[in-house]
Design a protein around this motif. Structure first.
Motif, PDB file in Angstrom:
ATOM      1  N   LEU A 264      46.080  35.540  42.237  1.00 46.31           N
ATOM      2  CA  LEU A 264      46.456  35.142  40.880  1.00 46.31           C
ATOM      3  C   LEU A 264      47.382  36.180  40.253  1.00 46.31           C
ATOM      4  O   LEU A 264      48.318  35.834  39.525  1.00 46.31           O
ATOM      5  CB  LEU A 264      45.205  34.965  40.011  1.00 46.31           C
ATOM      6  CG  LEU A 264      44.299  33.783  40.350  1.00 46.31           C
ATOM      7  CD1 LEU A 264      43.030  33.819  39.506  1.00 46.31           C
ATOM      8  CD2 LEU A 264      45.030  32.463  40.141  1.00 46.31           C
ATOM      9  N   VAL A 265      47.119  37.442  40.553  1.00 48.17           N
ATOM     10  CA  VAL A 265      47.947  38.518  40.017  1.00 48.17           C
ATOM     11  C   VAL A 265      49.383  38.371  40.525  1.00 48.17           C
ATOM     12  O   VAL A 265      50.348  38.427  39.756  1.00 48.17           O
ATOM     13  CB  VAL A 265      47.380  39.889  40.437  1.00 48.17           C
ATOM     14  CG1 VAL A 265      48.318  41.020  40.046  1.00 48.17           C
ATOM     15  CG2 VAL A 265      45.996  40.108  39.819  1.00 48.17           C
TER      16      VAL A 265
ATOM     17  N   VAL B 249      50.774  43.841  42.251  1.00 51.11           N
ATOM     18  CA  VAL B 249      49.386  43.895  42.712  1.00 51.11           C
ATOM     19  C   VAL B 249      48.959  45.285  43.119  1.00 51.11           C
ATOM     20  O   VAL B 249      47.777  45.590  43.139  1.00 51.11           O
ATOM     21  CB  VAL B 249      49.128  42.983  43.937  1.00 51.11           C
ATOM     22  CG1 VAL B 249      48.912  41.558  43.515  1.00 51.11           C
ATOM     23  CG2 VAL B 249      50.223  43.103  44.954  1.00 51.11           C
ATOM     24  N   ASP B 250      49.925  46.127  43.462  1.00 55.41           N
ATOM     25  CA  ASP B 250      49.530  47.436  43.965  1.00 55.41           C
ATOM     26  C   ASP B 250      49.343  48.466  42.863  1.00 55.41           C
ATOM     27  O   ASP B 250      48.992  49.608  43.137  1.00 55.41           O
ATOM     28  CB  ASP B 250      50.557  47.923  44.993  1.00 55.41           C
ATOM     29  CG  ASP B 250      50.545  47.007  46.218  1.00 55.41           C
ATOM     30  OD1 ASP B 250      49.432  46.632  46.643  1.00 55.41           O
ATOM     31  OD2 ASP B 250      51.626  46.627  46.693  1.00 55.41           O
ATOM     32  N   ALA B 251      49.563  48.045  41.617  1.00 59.98           N
ATOM     33  CA  ALA B 251      49.306  48.949  40.498  1.00 59.98           C
ATOM     34  C   ALA B 251      48.330  48.283  39.530  1.00 59.98           C
ATOM     35  O   ALA B 251      48.721  47.835  38.462  1.00 59.98           O
ATOM     36  CB  ALA B 251      50.611  49.300  39.794  1.00 59.98           C
ATOM     37  N   PRO B 252      47.044  48.208  39.928  1.00 56.25           N
ATOM     38  CA  PRO B 252      46.087  47.538  39.043  1.00 56.25           C
ATOM     39  C   PRO B 252      45.945  48.273  37.714  1.00 56.25           C
ATOM     40  O   PRO B 252      46.241  49.463  37.635  1.00 56.25           O
ATOM     41  CB  PRO B 252      44.785  47.584  39.851  1.00 56.25           C
ATOM     42  CG  PRO B 252      44.971  48.628  40.881  1.00 56.25           C
ATOM     43  CD  PRO B 252      46.428  48.720  41.160  1.00 56.25           C
ATOM     44  N   PRO B 253      45.489  47.570  36.703  1.00 53.63           N
ATOM     45  CA  PRO B 253      45.427  48.157  35.365  1.00 53.63           C
ATOM     46  C   PRO B 253      44.540  49.404  35.335  1.00 53.63           C
ATOM     47  O   PRO B 253      43.493  49.429  35.978  1.00 53.63           O
ATOM     48  CB  PRO B 253      44.783  47.063  34.508  1.00 53.63           C
ATOM     49  CG  PRO B 253      44.778  45.840  35.323  1.00 53.63           C
ATOM     50  CD  PRO B 253      44.977  46.200  36.744  1.00 53.63           C
TER      51      PRO B 253
ATOM     52  N   ASP C 153      44.273  48.266  27.668  1.00 51.74           N
ATOM     53  CA  ASP C 153      45.508  47.625  27.200  1.00 51.74           C
ATOM     54  C   ASP C 153      46.197  46.896  28.347  1.00 51.74           C
ATOM     55  O   ASP C 153      46.666  45.766  28.198  1.00 51.74           O
ATOM     56  CB  ASP C 153      46.461  48.664  26.607  1.00 51.74           C
ATOM     57  CG  ASP C 153      45.960  49.173  25.262  1.00 51.74           C
ATOM     58  OD1 ASP C 153      45.148  48.450  24.632  1.00 51.74           O
ATOM     59  OD2 ASP C 153      46.360  50.289  24.851  1.00 51.74           O
ATOM     60  N   GLU C 154      46.204  47.571  29.509  1.00 50.99           N
ATOM     61  CA  GLU C 154      46.839  46.932  30.669  1.00 50.99           C
ATOM     62  C   GLU C 154      46.022  45.732  31.167  1.00 50.99           C
ATOM     63  O   GLU C 154      46.595  44.733  31.596  1.00 50.99           O
ATOM     64  CB  GLU C 154      47.017  47.964  31.798  1.00 50.99           C
ATOM     65  CG  GLU C 154      48.066  49.024  31.475  1.00 50.99           C
ATOM     66  CD  GLU C 154      48.066  50.190  32.459  1.00 50.99           C
ATOM     67  OE1 GLU C 154      48.519  51.283  32.064  1.00 50.99           O
ATOM     68  OE2 GLU C 154      47.596  50.015  33.606  1.00 50.99           O
ATOM     69  N   VAL C 155      44.723  45.859  31.088  1.00 50.98           N
ATOM     70  CA  VAL C 155      43.870  44.725  31.496  1.00 50.98           C
ATOM     71  C   VAL C 155      44.200  43.498  30.641  1.00 50.98           C
ATOM     72  O   VAL C 155      44.380  42.384  31.148  1.00 50.98           O
ATOM     73  CB  VAL C 155      42.373  45.088  31.359  1.00 50.98           C
ATOM     74  CG1 VAL C 155      41.495  43.853  31.517  1.00 50.98           C
ATOM     75  CG2 VAL C 155      41.980  46.143  32.384  1.00 50.98           C
TER      76      VAL C 155
END
Lengths: 421, 309, 272
Positions: free
Chosen positions: A150-151, A158-162, A166-168
């Motif tokens: 989904l990301v 995808v390789d920089a998850p929150p 705020d990023e979430v």
């Protein structure tokens, strides 16, 4: 019939190994736990190996579901059924200490050397008056599970998850707009205690006062944490209002993009996601403006209820066995719970596991950020917990901002606490 | 208790004069029942009443402390208990038309079909046979706003299923709906059983006298259903409300915002979630008082509207 | 028999048929989903495209067969005991006059008003002290008194035609004979109905077996279902629906068997 030789052998052995008499008569201990299926099998396997190494001890394990074990254990103690070691959920530890015949593991420090193997911050939950009343064996830490398919579909990296909330929120909005699938949710636990504490802790506040007899969610920090939780549902509309069961099922079914829940779900999440979606696991998000993550552990501890004598001794030997680095690490691998010992990677088996199962890396990275679950030091906290759970429901329903709802609820919760005997 | 018995015994007519000779037979027939009730119902109840004035958590090592009415004060003062009381009253008020009165027209209709009505009766009765655990799990799945079946179907036509069980406004209604789904057919069956006891010749006689269906329903069928209605009323309040414990525990845990807890569940919350046996026992005694009041009101109403036709 | 007008009949059929659909559709959905593969559980298509027994296999991997047997055996024993005790008591209440009759009957009605949850903990402790914990005895014996059954059977016995009993009396039949030779054989529908109700109550029971059983050897089916919901991570609705299907099947089968008996007796009942 006893031959002279066995008599002599017994007589010789007795002074060396104290429980040798037990070879004639086995000591039986009863352990209450809430591990079933795969975890239950792993636990039973460890018990079998303990029994093989200690033929004078028989361990009977009693499974109860995690939802009922607190009550079941209480009922078993009340009915004077034999209980030697029993699972107690973190927040209930002090309650059990006060209201049951629980004894400290290190009442005789000579029999509790094995406690030194544990990470000291993991023992905090059971500390009282310099003694240890509860020893972790099924600890989880909250992780940000996410659906990488989904990301990717939402055009995110995808390789920089929150890393922060705020990023979430940013990710959740993008994914929701793109796929229509709800963005994010966080486990709340029974009476919403765990989720509320997690929000408050990570924002720098507390749920229960240090003294354990007051609700302190009205501190500016805790208030900000709760406001964030409300914003997820009300302002940003990225959190679907549901319960833990529904969120878990939805995430594993690919119907929820991100889900914050215990690392204990790890093995199962990996199994369930197989063939459905690509699973990602990241550390718990930082609270906006804070550099330090503060996450309380979730899950169960063992408390000791044995009467003095051979049963207590046998129970302590079982605990010592569980705390051997290789055994503890094996338990962690098979169960998905956090490693509990100091420097778990000293063990080569653990090292190769981490290499072959990279999902566990963020779990290990998060271990130093783990703080003890807050516990009630008050025998009668139900009404207060209930008032706070209602507060969270009201926040999610948008009945008012946290600054308005929280102080009122805290006042009512504390009134109930000071009234109750 | 006594009031309830009198209400029921009133229907028996006069009792024959008391026998002179002592007869052991009835006592022997009754012995197993009375013994079991004494041991497993009344003694524990007394025990509960005793616990309600103490502070104890059932643990052998902890002494029992007498605290007088403190437990009652705590319970009555709490938000939890007042929410439970309110929800219970609402549930009963909604349940009477829904679970007691609504099955009657269905029963009459199915009865009027004679043996051809069997299929309806059978289908309506099916949910009664399914455990409340199973029913709860099934509805949990169907109503889940996240990938539940109804959500899947609705979202394919662009509608978002609201979170019925996790929104305070809809949760209690949903629980009542699920319990109605489960119990409705059983009540239809009970009324059908009552209807089959109505002698056909009475209906035929009324019809010959020129009575319309409406008159037959009002003057004959409704009064003849009196005992069944009384029974369904009792079972609705006790049997059903006690069973509702299961969906509450499995689906909402009394929430959100205490919207679905009831007087039964509150007792459990005190006793098993907080181990305040004293408060749990106090809540239990209050529940008992509540049930007695409900029973009294019912028998009053029942006497007025049904017995004296 | 009442004959409704054509229009009321039409409305009756429409409403009743709708209600039946509301009952049957969820049941069918559950049963069909039990045969779906994991990904298909999240498909709006009601039936499985590739039916699989995987969900059931997962159930039996956690000893559902034992749970089924325990539920089945304890239910039968308990219902038999309940009905027997209730028949005896109802007979005493309906056919004898004796001191304390009203008081004792009030006690029975009172017991009917006492929810099980009010007496749970003291009974639990009693069961443990008697050494019945984790046994069929704990599941059966504390529940043998069945006030509802006494209430129901007494009602029916009181409606039993007196001349028949008086005739038997005149022939010198004992109370015991009258009960078993004359009254009970003519109470088919009432007893069948009671059996159904007792069966429902016992089979449905969840809280009590959870409290007094411990080991997998003694667990009943309802707890088996809950187990899947409660596992620390509930994973999919597939096995849950399989469990629901399995747990409901024996009850439904028993219903169909007894239902026929109930209907037969209703039809053939010359004596009301």
């Amino acid at each position: 019939m006893l031959t002279r030789r066995t008599l002599v052998a017994t007589a010789l052995a007795a002074p060396i190994a104290a429980p040798a008499i037990g070879q004639a008569r086995q000591t039986e201990i009863t352990v209450y736990h809430y591990q079933n299926d795969r975890r239950g099998e792993a636990f039973k396997d460890i018990i079998r190996r303990f029994e093989a190494a200690n033929p004078d001890i028989k361990v009977t394990d009693v499974f109860k579901t995690d939802a009922t074990i607190t009550a079941e254990l209480q009922a078993a103690l009340a009915a004077r059924r034999p209980v030697d070691l029993g699972t107690v959920i973190g927040i209930r530890v002090q309650f059990y200490r006060m209201r049951t015949p629980a004894v400290a593991f290190d009442e005789d420090p000579a029999q509790a050397k094995w406690l030194e193997n544990y990470l000291p911050n993991f023992l905090d939950v059971g500390r009282h008056g310099g003694k240890i009343y509860a020893v972790p064996y099924a600890f989880g830490t909250p992780m940000l599970y996410h659906n990488r398919d989904l990301v990717r579909a939402a055009g995110l990296n995808v390789d920089a998850p929150p890393r922060t909330w705020d990023e979430v929120i940013e990710w959740a909005k993008r994914i929701q707009a793109q796929s229509g699938i709800p963005g994010v949710a966080q486990i709340h636990g029974s009476n919403k205690f765990y989720g509320t504490m997690l929000m408050a802790n990570n924002a720098g506040g507390r749920y229960v006062s240090e003294s354990g007899d007051r609700v302190v969610l009205d501190s500016p920090e805790a208030l900000a944490g709760l406001q964030l939780w409300q914003d997820l549902a009300v302002t940003h509309k990225v959190m679907p209002i549901a319960n833990d069961q529904q969120w878990t099922a939805a995430f594993l079914g690919g119907r929820l993009a991100m889900y914050i829940t215990s690392s204990a779900l790890l093995r199962q999440a990996v199994d369930s996601a197989k063939g459905r979606f690509e699973l990602g696991v990241a550390q718990y998000p930082l609270f906006p403006g804070r550099t330090q993550r503060r996450v309380p552990n979730s899950g169960g501890t063992f408390m000791l209820f044995s009467p003095p004598g051979p049963r207590r001794e046998a129970s302590l030997r079982f605990m010592a066995f569980l705390s051997e680095l290789t055994i503890a690490n094996e338990w962690s691998r098979e169960s998905g719970y956090m490693p509990l010992m100091r420097e778990p990677l000293r063990d080569p088996a653990m090292q190769s596991y981490v290499e072959s199962f990279p999902y566990v890396r963020p779990v290990i990275a998060q271990m130093p950020d783990t703080i003890a679950t807050e516990t009630w030091n008050h025998p009668n906290a139900l009404q207060a917990e209930n008032t706070v759970a209602t507060l969270i429901d009201d926040l999610w329903a948008g009945k008012g901002p946290a600054s308005q709802l929280v102080p009122e609820a805290v006042r009512r919760a504390n009134a109930a606490l000071s009234r109750a005997n | 208790m006594t009031a309830l018995a009198q209400g029921d015994l009133a229907g028996l007519g006069s009792l024959a004069p008391r026998r002179q000779r002592f007869e052991a037979a009835p006592y022997l027939y009754l012995a197993p029942l009375i013994l079991l009730l004494g041991i497993f119902t009344f003694w524990p109840l007394l025990h509960t009443a005793y616990l309600s004035v103490t502070s104890w958590n059932l643990n052998p090592g902890v002494p029992v402390r007498y605290v007088g009415i403190a437990n009652y004060e705590d319970v009555i003062d709490s938000d939890l208990f007042s929410a439970a009381l309110w929800n219970t009253v609402v549930t009963i008020l909604v349940s009477i038309p829904l679970k007691v009165l609504l099955p009657i027209p269905f029963a009459v209709f199915i009865w009027s079909m004679g043996s051809r009505g069997e299929i309806y009766r059978t289908v309506l009765f099916l949910p009664t046979m399914i455990s409340f655990v199973a029913v709860s799990v099934a509805w949990l799945w169907i109503l889940s706003p996240l990938g539940g079946y109804l959500d899947l179907v609705l979202s394919s036509v662009g509608i978002k299923l609201p979170p019925l069980l996790t929104r305070a406004e809809t949760a209690l209604g949903t629980i009542i709906g699920i319990s109605t789904w489960k119990i409705f057919g059983f009540h239809v069956l009970l009324f059908l059983a009552g209807l089959t006891r109505i002698p056909h010749r009475l209906i035929d006689a009324m019809r010959i006298d020129g009575a319309s269906d409406g008159v037959i329903l009002r003057r004959l069928i409704w009064p003849m259903l009196g005992p069944t209605t009384l029974f369904v009323l009792i079972s609705t309040v006790i049997f059903t409300m006690q069973q509702v414990f299961t969906p509450i525990d499995m689906l909402t845990k009394g929430g959100p915002s205490n919207a679905t807890t009831n007087l039964f569940y509150v007792t459990y919350q005190y006793t098993f979630m907080n181990f305040s046996v004293g408060q749990g026992a106090a809540a239990t005694v209050l529940l008992f008082v509540f049930l007695m009041i409900v029973a009294l009101v019912k028998f009053r109403l029942f006497d007025r509207f049904v017995h004296y036709r | 028999m009442v004959r409704l007008s054509a229009s009321s009949r039409a409305i009756g059929h429409a409403v009743t048929a709708t209600l039946c659909c509301l009952i049957l559709i969820p049941m069918a959905l559950v049963a069909l989903t039990a045969f779906k593969s994991q990904p298909e559980v999240y498909s709006a298509l009601p039936w499985p495209q590739q039916p699989t027994l995987e969900n059931f296999r997962r159930l039996f991997a956690v000893s559902f067969d034992v749970y089924l047997w325990n539920s089945f055996a304890t239910t039968i024993l308990r219902v038999a005991g309940q009905v027997l005790i209730a028949v005896l008591a109802a007979y005493a209440f309906a056919r004898f006059e004796f001191r304390f009759r009203n008081a004792l009957f009030a006690l029975v009605l009172g017991a009917l008003m006492i929810p099980h949850s009010l007496t749970m903990i003291p009974i639990y402790i009693m069961v443990v002290e008697l050494g019945w914990f984790d046994s069929w005895a704990a599941l059966i014996i504390p529940n043998l008194a069945f006030p509802f059954g006494v209430f129901l059977l007494r009602q029916h016995m009181m409606q039993f035609p007196k001349p028949l009993i008086d005739a038997a009396r005149a022939d010198g039949a004992s109370h015991w004979k009258i009960l078993w030779r004359i009254i009970v054989p003519n109470m088919g529908p009432a007893i069948a109905g009671l059996v159904i109700v007792a069966f429902i109550e016992c089979w449905n029971e969840y809280f009590w077996p959870l409290l007094v059983t411990d080991s997998d050897k003694m667990r009943t089916i309802q707890i088996g279902i809950r187990r899947f919901l409660d596992s620390e991570g509930v994973d999919s609705f597939g096995p849950l629906m399989a469990g629901v299907t399995l747990a409901s099947l024996p009850a439904l089968l028993v219903f169909f068997v007894l239902q026929k008996r109930v209907m037969d007796t209703f039809v053939s009942s010359g004596i009301r």
